[in-house]
Structure formats: C-alpha cells, structure tokens
Design an enzyme around this catalytic site. Structure first.
Site, PDB file in Angstrom:
ATOM      1  N   LYS A 188       0.821  -1.214   0.000  1.00  0.00           N
ATOM      2  CA  LYS A 188       0.000   0.000   0.000  1.00  0.00           C
ATOM      3  C   LYS A 188       0.861   1.272   0.000  1.00  0.00           C
ATOM      4  O   LYS A 188       2.062   1.226   0.303  1.00  0.00           O
ATOM      5  CB  LYS A 188      -0.946  -0.045   1.216  1.00  0.00           C
ATOM      6  CG  LYS A 188      -1.942  -1.221   1.164  1.00  0.00           C
ATOM      7  CD  LYS A 188      -2.956  -1.153   2.310  1.00  0.00           C
ATOM      8  CE  LYS A 188      -3.948  -2.302   2.231  1.00  0.00           C
ATOM      9  NZ  LYS A 188      -4.996  -2.199   3.286  1.00  0.00           N
ATOM     10  N   TYR A 243     -12.491  -1.550  -3.646  1.00  0.00           N
ATOM     11  CA  TYR A 243     -12.975  -1.713  -2.278  1.00  0.00           C
ATOM     12  C   TYR A 243     -14.496  -1.549  -2.172  1.00  0.00           C
ATOM     13  O   TYR A 243     -15.014  -1.294  -1.075  1.00  0.00           O
ATOM     14  CB  TYR A 243     -12.261  -0.737  -1.344  1.00  0.00           C
ATOM     15  CG  TYR A 243     -10.853  -1.185  -0.978  1.00  0.00           C
ATOM     16  CD1 TYR A 243     -10.644  -2.284  -0.136  1.00  0.00           C
ATOM     17  CD2 TYR A 243      -9.737  -0.526  -1.477  1.00  0.00           C
ATOM     18  CE1 TYR A 243      -9.371  -2.706   0.204  1.00  0.00           C
ATOM     19  CE2 TYR A 243      -8.436  -0.941  -1.140  1.00  0.00           C
ATOM     20  CZ  TYR A 243      -8.274  -2.032  -0.297  1.00  0.00           C
ATOM     21  OH  TYR A 243      -7.003  -2.434   0.032  1.00  0.00           O
ATOM     22  N   PHE A 259     -15.338   3.850   7.215  1.00  0.00           N
ATOM     23  CA  PHE A 259     -13.985   4.237   6.804  1.00  0.00           C
ATOM     24  C   PHE A 259     -13.780   4.193   5.291  1.00  0.00           C
ATOM     25  O   PHE A 259     -12.671   4.400   4.804  1.00  0.00           O
ATOM     26  CB  PHE A 259     -12.943   3.335   7.495  1.00  0.00           C
ATOM     27  CG  PHE A 259     -13.130   1.857   7.227  1.00  0.00           C
ATOM     28  CD1 PHE A 259     -12.672   1.261   6.063  1.00  0.00           C
ATOM     29  CD2 PHE A 259     -13.772   1.056   8.162  1.00  0.00           C
ATOM     30  CE1 PHE A 259     -12.847  -0.095   5.821  1.00  0.00           C
ATOM     31  CE2 PHE A 259     -13.954  -0.302   7.935  1.00  0.00           C
ATOM     32  CZ  PHE A 259     -13.490  -0.877   6.753  1.00  0.00           C
ATOM     33  N   ARG A 290      -2.369 -14.553   4.619  1.00  0.00           N
ATOM     34  CA  ARG A 290      -3.011 -13.779   5.688  1.00  0.00           C
ATOM     35  C   ARG A 290      -2.221 -13.933   6.997  1.00  0.00           C
ATOM     36  O   ARG A 290      -2.121 -12.997   7.785  1.00  0.00           O
ATOM     37  CB  ARG A 290      -4.472 -14.206   5.879  1.00  0.00           C
ATOM     38  CG  ARG A 290      -5.388 -13.936   4.677  1.00  0.00           C
ATOM     39  CD  ARG A 290      -5.755 -12.488   4.480  1.00  0.00           C
ATOM     40  NE  ARG A 290      -6.426 -11.919   5.601  1.00  0.00           N
ATOM     41  CZ  ARG A 290      -7.131 -10.780   5.557  1.00  0.00           C
ATOM     42  NH1 ARG A 290      -7.256 -10.104   4.401  1.00  0.00           N
ATOM     43  NH2 ARG A 290      -7.700 -10.291   6.619  1.00  0.00           N
ATOM     44  N   ASN A 300      -2.095   0.285   6.652  1.00  0.00           N
ATOM     45  CA  ASN A 300      -1.563  -0.954   7.209  1.00  0.00           C
ATOM     46  C   ASN A 300      -0.684  -1.762   6.258  1.00  0.00           C
ATOM     47  O   ASN A 300      -0.624  -2.984   6.332  1.00  0.00           O
ATOM     48  CB  ASN A 300      -2.689  -1.794   7.812  1.00  0.00           C
ATOM     49  CG  ASN A 300      -3.724  -2.192   6.779  1.00  0.00           C
ATOM     50  OD1 ASN A 300      -3.602  -1.843   5.618  1.00  0.00           O
ATOM     51  ND2 ASN A 300      -4.724  -2.936   7.199  1.00  0.00           N
ATOM     52  N   HIS A 309      -2.073  -5.460   1.469  1.00  0.00           N
ATOM     53  CA  HIS A 309      -3.361  -6.142   1.276  1.00  0.00           C
ATOM     54  C   HIS A 309      -3.110  -7.621   1.003  1.00  0.00           C
ATOM     55  O   HIS A 309      -2.127  -7.975   0.358  1.00  0.00           O
ATOM     56  CB  HIS A 309      -4.086  -5.527   0.070  1.00  0.00           C
ATOM     57  CG  HIS A 309      -5.289  -6.311  -0.377  1.00  0.00           C
ATOM     58  ND1 HIS A 309      -6.519  -6.174   0.220  1.00  0.00           N
ATOM     59  CD2 HIS A 309      -5.443  -7.262  -1.340  1.00  0.00           C
ATOM     60  CE1 HIS A 309      -7.387  -7.002  -0.367  1.00  0.00           C
ATOM     61  NE2 HIS A 309      -6.750  -7.666  -1.319  1.00  0.00           N
ATOM     62  N   GLU A 315      -9.737 -10.193  -7.637  1.00  0.00           N
ATOM     63  CA  GLU A 315      -8.787  -9.091  -7.458  1.00  0.00           C
ATOM     64  C   GLU A 315      -7.600  -9.201  -8.415  1.00  0.00           C
ATOM     65  O   GLU A 315      -7.095  -8.185  -8.900  1.00  0.00           O
ATOM     66  CB  GLU A 315      -8.316  -9.067  -5.998  1.00  0.00           C
ATOM     67  CG  GLU A 315      -9.455  -8.685  -5.046  1.00  0.00           C
ATOM     68  CD  GLU A 315      -9.129  -8.871  -3.568  1.00  0.00           C
ATOM     69  OE1 GLU A 315     -10.015  -8.585  -2.734  1.00  0.00           O
ATOM     70  OE2 GLU A 315      -8.002  -9.304  -3.235  1.00  0.00           O
TER      71      GLU A 315
END
Ligand code: IDP
Ligand code: MG
Length: 139
Positions: free
Chosen positions: A10, A50, A58, A86, A113, A116, A127
């Site tokens: 990100k 998203y 958010f 993950r 964060n 992704h 995706e």
C-alpha cells in the site's frame, strides 16, 4: 485447490521505502511472484476495488488513502496461498498483528496498514483479474 493469492503493497509502505523488505519477506515465506506491477490507483479504481466496503464508515478514508500514491500489485503462488499469506501479513490492526508479521513490522495504523491480502480464493481470482491481464501472468 487454488494456490494463488493477490497482494498490494500500500501507499504508506511504498512511501516509507519498504518495498524491498516486504518483497523479501514474501519470498522468504515461500511465495513465488507470478505477476507484479508498480502502479497507482485512481480514486475511481480504488473505490471499485474496495466496493465491498462501501457501506463502512472508513470507506472514504480508505479510497483516498489507496489512491494517494503508488502501490505494488502482485499475484503470488504457494500451496494454501490465501490462508498462509493472511498469516504472513498479520491482523488488520497492527496493534493486534503477531510479532514478525508484515503489518506488525511496517503498518502505521489500522487504515495505513502496509499491505493487502485477499481473504478467499474467490476474491483472489477477482482481485487478480482486476489488476492483471492473462498475458501479464507468468508461471
Ligand atoms: P483486511 O485488509 O485485513 O482484509 P478489511 O476489514 O478487509 O481488512 O479492511 C480493508 C482495509 O480497510 C484494511 O486493510 C484497512 O486499510 C482499511 N480499514 C479497515 N478497518 C478500518 C478502520 O476501522 N479504520 C480505517 N481503515 C480501516
Ligand atoms: Mg479484507
């Protein structure tokens, strides 16, 4: 069955110079990169990516953050890719992320964060197709 997942480094982690360290940790975790690009999402594209979160409070913040600077998008391959990746990235909120995970090391907060990781085989495929043409994926 599938052995691939989709990831993005990100804008926060790109901006703070962590592309190399994060890619090294992905490779050390046993993942092979089969597609990769350095790119930037428009606000429209970030919103589309998203869209599943459009009702969350958010969402606006997330879309503006994800279109605020360049990202590294990649498709990576390993047995049990979605679940294992993950684990490698850690919890959404870096305060809860296990020590040594990518988010524990590089994330700033729950929004910015660092990385992704797709949450299911189905979303990994969706995706991946959002970012890559078939001709950009290499075995
Ligand atoms: P995930 O990335 O760990 O799968 P999701 O719940 O799918 O987490 O949320 C997608 C992204 O939205 C997160 O990675 C983070 O960037 C952002 N996000 C999630 N929860 C919050 C929040 O409470 N405040 C701000 N941003 C958030
Ligand atoms: Mg998610």
């Amino acid at each position: 069955m599938t052995n691939r997942t989709f990831t993005m480094i990100k804008p926060d982690a790109v901006g703070s110079g962590h592309i190399g360290a994060i890619l090294a940790q992905i490779n050390a975790g046993g993942f092979k990169i089969v597609a990769m690009k350095y790119t930037k999402l428009s606000e429209e594209k970030a919103g589309e990516f998203y869209a599943i979160h459009s009702a969350r409070p958010f969402y606006g913040e997330l879309v503006s953050f994800m279109s605020s600077g360049p990202i590294v998008a990649a498709i990576i391959e390993k047995e049990n890719a979605v679940e294992d990746f993950r684990k490698l990235i850690g919890s959404t909120n870096p305060a809860d992320a296990a020590p040594g995970t990518i988010r524990a090391k590089f994330a700033k907060n729950i929004g910015e964060n660092a990385i992704h990781g797709s949450d299911s085989d189905e979303n990994a495929a969706i995706e991946s197709a959002f970012h890559f043409a078939g001709t950009e994926i290499f075995e």
